[in-house]
Motif scaffolding. Structure first.
Motif: not given
Length: 272
Positions: A135-136, A138
């Motif tokens: 998720p981090e 992007g």
């Protein structure tokens, strides 16, 4: 059994057709999240790792489609989707196509799927395989087509990457996907042009590569203006900008580098 356990929805089963680098990354994230997954790939050897992780492997695409109500395709191109699904019964299926295509191809595929009794959702993946399930990083996926279908499967579709609903027109996801990829392609072309300019100079290539990346990152916010976004404050006069562009062309000619990219860029800006 607790109340929470009794009311928690069961993980959605799904089928994935296509296990290239992106397809395999999608498959791993769905399996890790506990979703029953059936997979098929034209080259059977690519299914071994996923089978060891719990995936069910199908010997034919038709068998894979029959295994789940939700079918996801992640293949080479639109022709591959048509060929792969030619012998499958799509009646009552929810088909999500994550294959890169043109807007017209996506609209035609939606009509094709509907004629065969399936609901259709097109997807444009704005991520590379290492970003899937992170998720981090992007990454996200554009979706367009049936809003009801998107809402029904939003939770499972959000497992590999964030979701962005683009609209009811099945071609909108592909249009935005390709538009952003086109911007990326032009950026990479610019970086290659920059590298060609300094190729014969006494300049540390690795250090210069870092400078290119840093400069493009610093300039990135200004690109929004070309697509209708907010324009940054720029005190540069038209005359100064024109003189600068001329210097770019003269330098390219001095260094023996093709000027086609610069000329095309100048023409695109003048035509806006």
């Amino acid at each position: 059994m607790s109340d929470n356990a009794s009311t928690s929805p069961s993980p959605t089963p799904l089928t994935l057709l296509g296990l290239g680098a992106m397809g395999a990354a999608l498959a791993r994230t769905w399996l890790a999240a506990g979703h029953p997954l059936t997979v098929w790939n034209r080259s059977p050897g690519r299914t071994a790792e996923l089978a060891a992780a719990g995936a069910r492997t199908a010997s034919t695409a038709a068998e894979a489609v029959a295994a789940s109500p939700l079918v996801v395709t992640c293949l080479l191109d639109d022709a591959s989707v048509r060929e792969t699904l030619a012998g499958a019964d799509l009646t009552g299926k929810d088909l999500v196509d994550l294959t890169t295509s043109t807007p017209a191809e996506s609209r035609a595929r939606a009509a094709w799927a509907n004629e065969r009794g399936a609901r259709f959702l097109d997807g444009g993946i704005m991520a590379v395989p290492p970003m899937i399930g992170v998720p981090e990083a992007g990454g996200y996926v554009f979706y367009s087509g049936s809003r009801e279908l998107f809402d029904t499967h939003r939770a499972v579709l959000a497992v590999p990457a964030a979701t962005r609903y683009a609209g009811a027109d099945p071609g909108l996801a592909a249009l935005q996907d390709v538009a952003l990829l086109s911007a990326m392609t032009a950026m990479f072309a610019g970086a290659r042009h920059a590298a060609a300019l300094v190729a014969d100079a006494d300049i540390d290539r690795k250090a210069f590569g870092v400078l290119v990346a840093d400069w493009l990152a610093a300039m990135a916010p200004a690109t929004a203006a070309y697509a209708g976004g907010p324009a940054p404050e720029d005190p540069t006069s038209a005359a100064v900008a024109e003189a600068g562009d001329a210097a770019l062309l003269r330098t390219a000619r001095e260094q023996g580098v093709d000027t086609a990219l610069l000329l095309a860029s100048a023409g695109a800006v003048e035509g806006m």
